[in-house]
Design a protein around this motif. Structure first.
Motif, PDB file in Angstrom:
ATOM      1  N   PRO A   1       0.731  -1.204   0.213  1.00 60.41           N
ATOM      2  CA  PRO A   1      -0.021  -0.318  -0.068  1.00 60.41           C
ATOM      3  C   PRO A   1       0.513   1.092  -0.298  1.00 60.41           C
ATOM      4  CG  PRO A   1       0.045  -1.052   2.413  1.00 60.41           C
ATOM      5  CD  PRO A   1       0.802  -1.994   1.381  1.00 60.41           C
ATOM      6  N   ALA A   2       0.035   2.327  -0.942  1.00 64.40           N
ATOM      7  CA  ALA A   2       1.022   3.428  -0.934  1.00 64.40           C
ATOM      8  C   ALA A   2       1.515   4.080   0.488  1.00 64.40           C
ATOM      9  CB  ALA A   2      -0.002   4.047  -1.359  1.00 64.40           C
ATOM     10  N   ASP A   3       0.398   3.720   1.651  1.00 64.80           N
ATOM     11  CA  ASP A   3       0.687   4.153   3.224  1.00 64.80           C
ATOM     12  C   ASP A   3       1.942   3.328   3.709  1.00 64.80           C
ATOM     13  OD1 ASP A   3      -0.803   2.256   3.545  1.00 64.80           O
ATOM     14  OD2 ASP A   3      -2.470   3.713   5.317  1.00 64.80           O
ATOM     15  N   THR A   4       2.737   2.462   2.842  1.00 62.22           N
ATOM     16  CA  THR A   4       3.650   1.635   3.300  1.00 62.22           C
ATOM     17  C   THR A   4       4.875   2.842   5.014  1.00 62.22           C
ATOM     18  OG1 THR A   4       3.431   0.072   2.322  1.00 62.22           O
ATOM     19  CG2 THR A   4       5.909   0.292   3.311  1.00 62.22           C
ATOM     20  N   PRO A   5       5.016   2.519   5.967  1.00 59.27           N
ATOM     21  CA  PRO A   5       6.181   3.635   6.037  1.00 59.27           C
ATOM     22  C   PRO A   5       7.175   3.562   6.115  1.00 59.27           C
ATOM     23  CG  PRO A   5       5.225   2.109   7.807  1.00 59.27           C
ATOM     24  CD  PRO A   5       4.160   1.314   6.932  1.00 59.27           C
ATOM     25  N   GLY A   6       8.101   3.908   6.213  1.00 66.36           N
ATOM     26  CA  GLY A   6       9.615   3.760   5.813  1.00 66.36           C
ATOM     27  C   GLY A   6      10.608   5.034   4.205  1.00 66.36           C
ATOM     28  N   PHE A   7       8.745   4.909   3.461  1.00 64.55           N
ATOM     29  CA  PHE A   7       9.019   6.281   2.166  1.00 64.55           C
ATOM     30  C   PHE A   7       8.848   7.673   2.535  1.00 64.55           C
ATOM     31  CE2 PHE A   7       7.228   2.217   0.603  1.00 64.55           C
ATOM     32  CZ  PHE A   7       8.258   1.988  -0.493  1.00 64.55           C
ATOM     33  N   PRO A   8       9.986   8.800   2.002  1.00 62.88           N
ATOM     34  CA  PRO A   8       9.869   9.562   2.507  1.00 62.88           C
ATOM     35  C   PRO A   8       8.366  10.665   1.469  1.00 62.88           C
ATOM     36  CG  PRO A   8      12.286   9.141   1.164  1.00 62.88           C
ATOM     37  CD  PRO A   8      11.316   7.778   1.493  1.00 62.88           C
ATOM     38  N   PRO A   9       8.280  11.510   2.225  1.00 58.43           N
ATOM     39  CA  PRO A   9       7.312  11.546   1.794  1.00 58.43           C
ATOM     40  C   PRO A   9       7.588  12.428   0.139  1.00 58.43           C
ATOM     41  CG  PRO A   9       7.061  13.272   3.827  1.00 58.43           C
ATOM     42  CD  PRO A   9       7.817  11.895   3.606  1.00 58.43           C
TER      43      PRO A   9
ATOM     44  N   THR B   1       1.731 -19.534  -7.223  1.00 55.30           N
ATOM     45  CA  THR B   1       2.026 -18.150  -7.092  1.00 55.30           C
ATOM     46  C   THR B   1       0.804 -17.595  -6.210  1.00 55.30           C
ATOM     47  OG1 THR B   1       2.420 -18.492  -9.147  1.00 55.30           O
ATOM     48  CG2 THR B   1       2.303 -16.004  -7.935  1.00 55.30           C
ATOM     49  N   ALA B   2       1.066 -17.326  -4.784  1.00 52.30           N
ATOM     50  CA  ALA B   2       0.520 -16.785  -3.958  1.00 52.30           C
ATOM     51  C   ALA B   2      -0.104 -15.193  -3.815  1.00 52.30           C
ATOM     52  CB  ALA B   2       1.231 -17.144  -2.374  1.00 52.30           C
ATOM     53  N   LEU B   3      -1.124 -15.117  -4.083  1.00 54.22           N
ATOM     54  CA  LEU B   3      -1.373 -13.352  -3.949  1.00 54.22           C
ATOM     55  C   LEU B   3      -1.112 -12.896  -1.762  1.00 54.22           C
ATOM     56  CD1 LEU B   3      -4.741 -13.446  -5.837  1.00 54.22           C
ATOM     57  CD2 LEU B   3      -2.133 -13.326  -6.675  1.00 54.22           C
ATOM     58  N   LEU B   4      -0.373 -11.864  -2.604  1.00 55.17           N
ATOM     59  CA  LEU B   4      -0.280 -11.223  -1.004  1.00 55.17           C
ATOM     60  C   LEU B   4      -0.646 -10.377  -0.954  1.00 55.17           C
ATOM     61  CD1 LEU B   4       2.995 -12.607  -0.271  1.00 55.17           C
ATOM     62  CD2 LEU B   4       1.520 -13.420   0.203  1.00 55.17           C
ATOM     63  N   GLU B   5      -1.193  -9.722  -0.062  1.00 52.17           N
ATOM     64  CA  GLU B   5      -1.445  -8.150   0.682  1.00 52.17           C
ATOM     65  C   GLU B   5      -0.683  -7.883   1.510  1.00 52.17           C
ATOM     66  OE1 GLU B   5      -5.217  -7.405   0.981  1.00 52.17           O
ATOM     67  OE2 GLU B   5      -6.180  -7.538  -1.537  1.00 52.17           O
ATOM     68  N   ASP B   6       0.417  -6.644   1.468  1.00 55.30           N
ATOM     69  CA  ASP B   6       1.671  -6.173   2.465  1.00 55.30           C
ATOM     70  C   ASP B   6       1.968  -7.512   2.933  1.00 55.30           C
ATOM     71  OD1 ASP B   6       3.022  -4.464   3.880  1.00 55.30           O
ATOM     72  OD2 ASP B   6       1.100  -3.734   5.298  1.00 55.30           O
ATOM     73  N   GLY B   7       2.938  -8.392   2.253  1.00 56.67           N
ATOM     74  CA  GLY B   7       3.303  -9.526   2.554  1.00 56.67           C
ATOM     75  C   GLY B   7       2.319 -10.524   2.879  1.00 56.67           C
ATOM     76  N   ARG B   8       1.054 -10.762   3.582  1.00 61.22           N
ATOM     77  CA  ARG B   8       0.026 -11.912   4.021  1.00 61.22           C
ATOM     78  C   ARG B   8      -0.684 -12.534   2.933  1.00 61.22           C
ATOM     79  NH1 ARG B   8       0.023  -6.903   7.670  1.00 61.22           N
ATOM     80  NH2 ARG B   8       0.796  -7.461   8.828  1.00 61.22           N
ATOM     81  N   PRO B   9      -1.000 -13.411   3.053  1.00 60.78           N
ATOM     82  CA  PRO B   9      -1.456 -14.439   1.747  1.00 60.78           C
ATOM     83  C   PRO B   9      -3.316 -13.357   2.015  1.00 60.78           C
ATOM     84  CG  PRO B   9      -0.300 -15.605   3.597  1.00 60.78           C
ATOM     85  CD  PRO B   9      -0.184 -14.662   4.200  1.00 60.78           C
ATOM     86  N   THR B  10      -3.529 -14.184   0.601  1.00 56.23           N
ATOM     87  CA  THR B  10      -5.083 -13.496   1.013  1.00 56.23           C
ATOM     88  C   THR B  10      -5.748 -14.636   0.860  1.00 56.23           C
ATOM     89  OG1 THR B  10      -5.367 -12.930  -1.416  1.00 56.23           O
ATOM     90  CG2 THR B  10      -5.041 -11.081  -0.205  1.00 56.23           C
ATOM     91  N   ALA B  11      -5.525 -15.911   0.860  1.00 55.10           N
ATOM     92  CA  ALA B  11      -5.784 -16.514   0.935  1.00 55.10           C
ATOM     93  C   ALA B  11      -4.873 -17.756   1.544  1.00 55.10           C
ATOM     94  CB  ALA B  11      -6.511 -17.564  -0.282  1.00 55.10           C
ATOM     95  N   PRO B  12      -4.666 -17.727   2.851  1.00 54.06           N
ATOM     96  CA  PRO B  12      -3.910 -18.131   4.022  1.00 54.06           C
ATOM     97  C   PRO B  12      -3.967 -20.271   3.896  1.00 54.06           C
ATOM     98  CG  PRO B  12      -4.839 -16.722   5.027  1.00 54.06           C
ATOM     99  CD  PRO B  12      -5.676 -16.767   3.762  1.00 54.06           C
ATOM    100  N   THR B  13      -2.612 -20.699   3.669  1.00 55.98           N
ATOM    101  CA  THR B  13      -2.903 -22.086   3.687  1.00 55.98           C
ATOM    102  C   THR B  13      -2.538 -22.521   5.390  1.00 55.98           C
ATOM    103  OG1 THR B  13      -0.126 -22.209   3.526  1.00 55.98           O
ATOM    104  CG2 THR B  13      -2.049 -21.941   1.816  1.00 55.98           C
ATOM    105  N   ALA B  14      -2.295 -24.021   5.218  1.00 58.28           N
ATOM    106  CA  ALA B  14      -2.526 -24.670   6.873  1.00 58.28           C
ATOM    107  C   ALA B  14      -0.964 -23.946   7.159  1.00 58.28           C
ATOM    108  CB  ALA B  14      -1.858 -25.675   7.012  1.00 58.28           C
TER     109      ALA B  14
END
Length: 343
Positions: A102-110, A178-191
């Motif tokens: 996402p665009a609001d991820t911390p660490g990027f200077p304005p 291929t896993a689909l992630l949002e900010d590093g987290r899977p949208t359909a987590p496996t076990a």
């Protein structure tokens, strides 16, 4: 997609008024989200550790890779970046994950005006010592590489980068695409994702593999077993508290055709392994552990057994063949119900 019209024109033969869902090409183009694109490559060594690199422009570690140039395919960017950063040629057609950052991820200077990013993670495979020795770093930017235990990534990397790398590694073990992630987290987590597998350090068992029963008089530190389901997969225990993977004890289920498979040298005694056909599974006696069915290769990849792990894996497949069971297809490990099963 809303239908497009020419500037100032009405695309309606019946002279109906233009509705609010119609856009000119300029309006539609302006409405679309613009994001950066990047590509990185996940590489492991023969012990299952992940290649991370140090750079001269930030303190934390990174997977090799970088920005996709204008008009460049992400897989081509992955190959170009590894050639530029590590001096190795290769193709990386297999995707492990695609992450939306996402665009609001911390660490990027304005002033950078970070618009968000789509990041592709490709599978670089397992590198042998010879290939690792062939790495040649550039004169600047990349200051070093090393192979990190998966559980150490959160201490070495930016939090989002570590989540992404671990999710991609679990996707590789799962083998389901291929896993689909949002900010590093899977949208359909496996076990493996739900249980947080690989979030704690694996226990190394690097002793040489010895086939057959443990000799008399040799102290046995622990006994575990490869318990085969009818489809050729084996029972695997996952600690819910730590995500650590363990082979079960021989008493974890009802079995038949049990044989001693071999043992590993350890301290203060040996780690003994058996093999048997799993005929039934009682209700879960210990709620601290989840019970999964996985291929022997997946068990191997979730363990730190050193080079002797290949010898043990060969012995496991020999035992499976003798039991008349099929070679299992790699699919995401299946969590078994708490109430148990019976064949």
């Amino acid at each position: 997609m809303p239908q497009l019209t020419d500037q100032g024109a009405i695309d309606d033969e019946d002279d109906r008024e233009r509705t609010g869902t119609w856009m000119t090409p300029a309006e539609y183009g302006a409405s679309r989200a613009a994001v950066w694109t990047a590509a990185v490559v996940l590489v492991t060594d023969t012990r299952g550790r992940i290649l991370v690199q140090s750079v001269d422009y930030r303190a934390d570690r990174l997977l090799p890779g970088g920005a996709v140039d204008a008009g460049e395919a992400p897989s081509a960017a992955a190959a170009r970046e590894l050639r530029e950063e590590l001096g190795v040629d290769g193709r990386y057609p297999r995707g492990l994950a695609v992450d939306w950052i996402p665009a609001d991820t911390p660490g990027f200077p304005p002033e950078m005006r970070f618009p968000g990013e789509i990041l592709h993670v490709y599978d670089g495979g397992t590198w042998t010592p010879d290939r690792i020795e062939a790495v040649r770093l550039p004169a600047q930017e990349i200051t070093g590489i090393h192979f990190a235990e998966p559980a150490d990534l959160p201490a070495l990397m930016d939090p989002g980068d570590a989540r992404r790398a671990l999710s991609a590694l679990r996707a590789r073990v799962n083998g389901s695409g291929t896993a689909l992630l949002e900010d590093g987290r899977p949208t359909a987590p496996t076990a493996l994702d739900r249980l947080g597998v690989l979030r704690t350090r694996r226990i190394p068992q690097h002793g040489a593999w010895h086939p057959g029963p443990v000799p008399e008089g040799v102290p046995v530190q622990d006994v575990s077993a490869w318990l085969f389901a009818p489809d050729g997969r084996v029972l695997l225990l996952i600690s819910r508290a730590t995500g650590a993977a363990h082979l079960p004890p021989p008493t974890a289920g009802s079995t038949q055709d049990a044989v001693p498979l071999g043992y590993r040298q350890g301290e203060p005694g040996v780690h003994a392994r058996g093999a048997a056909r799993l005929t039934g599974l009682p209700p879960g006696a210990d709620p601290a552990y989840a019970r999964l069915l996985a291929t022997p290769e997946q068990v191997r990849e979730l363990s730190d057994w050193g080079r002797a792990g290949d010898d043990e894996l060969a012995a496991v497949h020999t035992a499976r063949t003798r039991l008349g069971l099929p070679a299992p297809t790699r699919t995401p490990p299946t969590e078994l119900p708490e109430e148990g099963t019976r064949r």
